[in-house]
Design an enzyme around this catalytic site. Structure first.
Site, PDB file in Angstrom:
ATOM      1  N   LYS A 214       0.813  -1.214   0.000  1.00 41.35           N
ATOM      2  CA  LYS A 214       0.000   0.000   0.000  1.00 41.35           C
ATOM      3  C   LYS A 214       0.848   1.267   0.000  1.00 41.35           C
ATOM      4  O   LYS A 214       2.056   1.254   0.211  1.00 41.35           O
ATOM      5  CB  LYS A 214      -0.973  -0.025   1.181  1.00 41.35           C
ATOM      6  CG  LYS A 214      -2.136  -0.982   0.955  1.00 41.35           C
ATOM      7  CD  LYS A 214      -3.194  -0.861   2.029  1.00 41.35           C
ATOM      8  CE  LYS A 214      -4.399  -1.756   1.710  1.00 41.35           C
ATOM      9  NZ  LYS A 214      -5.425  -1.716   2.774  1.00 41.35           N
ATOM     10  N   ARG A 248      -3.754  -9.579   5.273  1.00 42.17           N
ATOM     11  CA  ARG A 248      -4.251  -9.715   3.896  1.00 42.17           C
ATOM     12  C   ARG A 248      -3.121  -9.270   2.974  1.00 42.17           C
ATOM     13  O   ARG A 248      -2.708  -8.112   3.003  1.00 42.17           O
ATOM     14  CB  ARG A 248      -5.497  -8.849   3.705  1.00 42.17           C
ATOM     15  CG  ARG A 248      -6.106  -8.892   2.313  1.00 42.17           C
ATOM     16  CD  ARG A 248      -7.330  -7.984   2.249  1.00 42.17           C
ATOM     17  NE  ARG A 248      -7.928  -7.967   0.917  1.00 42.17           N
ATOM     18  CZ  ARG A 248      -7.549  -7.169  -0.072  1.00 42.17           C
ATOM     19  NH1 ARG A 248      -6.565  -6.288   0.131  1.00 42.17           N
ATOM     20  NH2 ARG A 248      -8.143  -7.220  -1.251  1.00 42.17           N
TER      21      ARG A 248
END
Length: 271
Positions: A214, A248
């Site tokens: 991210k 995740r």
């Protein structure tokens, strides 16, 4: 917690949720797995690498993403869910915030609903999850990173999500919370949340941390999405230290190894 046919301990071990984006435009792997054959091959690959649950997503939620209709999103994910269900013994999470997509996914075989809006986008979704008796992962999110007292506000937002879930009839032992790294937060907010995530345990629910590749990693290390593995592994070790139930991730093998090592350091010498 039972997800599909598998029992997951809510404490003591961090499991790996593997990301399967069947999208042409996801920020990191858009277009790589948006055909059925490619998607199924990648599922097989992630299972071999140690994945515990697969998270299927049909709409990119990167900044500036294009909103899909329910029909378009369902057309992407339903054949994938059906084929994973028929070919592999792995629990399936469906990454959607739309009630009708969730309903179709549940009918196709999804075992968990992963909602990036914490039941605050579509009023149908909570009732659909409750009616199916499925577990769910509910994420913190805001349209803008505007907070009075950041961690306190996040906790209050998540309490609102829990109230929605409970009113619909979703049982407490079927709820996982996600602090929402990269959603409605600045880089500094994201770093603080990773560092102080244990505060969310006060709500009494297991946690999922999703930091893989991210922007918080890219901005911190000045790296493109394709070079954010090492940064992701650091966040996974933090997840173990903070007692998260799931991470995740895109890169299953490397994160499984990081978890094993972190847990060995934490627990191994105690016998």
């Amino acid at each position: 917690m039972r997800i599909g046919q598998k029992e997951f301990a809510v404490q003591g071990h961090t499991y790996v949720m593997g990301i399967l984006n069947v999208t042409p435009d996801s920020f990191s792997d858009g277009g790589q797995f948006n055909t059925l054959d490619k998607a199924l091959y990648h599922v097989e690959e992630m299972i071999a690498e140690g994945m515990d649950i697969v998270d299927v997503g049909g709409e990119s939620t990167r900044p500036g993403y294009t909103l899909l209709s329910e029909e378009e999103e369902a057309e992407r994910v339903i054949p994938v869910i059906e084929n994973i269900k028929s070919r592999f013994d792995i629990p399936i999470s469906l990454d959607t915030y739309k009630g009708r997509v969730a309903q179709a996914g549940i009918e196709a075989g999804a075992d968990l609903i992963n909602d990036i809006w914490g039941l605050k986008y579509d009023p149908l979704l909570a009732d659909i999850i409750a009616g199916a008796g499925l577990p769910c992962c509910l994420m913190h999110n805001r349209k803008e990173p505007d907070y009075n007292s950041y961690m306190t506000d996040v906790l209050e937002d998540l309490k609102e999500t829990i109230v929605i879930a409970n009113k619909a009839g979703i049982e407490n032992d079927k709820i996982i919370l996600d602090p929402g790294i990269g959603f409605g937060k600045t880089r500094e907010h994201n770093l603080e949340m990773i560092d102080r995530m244990e505060m969310l345990h006060s709500l009494g629910y297991p946690l999922l941390l999703g930091c893989s590749r991210k922007s918080v990693i890219g901005l911190t290390l000045d790296l493109p999405a394709s070079e954010r593995l090492e940064g992701t592994l650091v966040t996974t070790v933090y997840a173990v230290q903070k007692g998260a139930m799931f991470v995740r991730v895109h890169d299953v093998k490397e994160n499984v190894r990081a978890i094993r090592m972190a847990e060995a350091i934490r627990d191994g010498y105690r016998g």
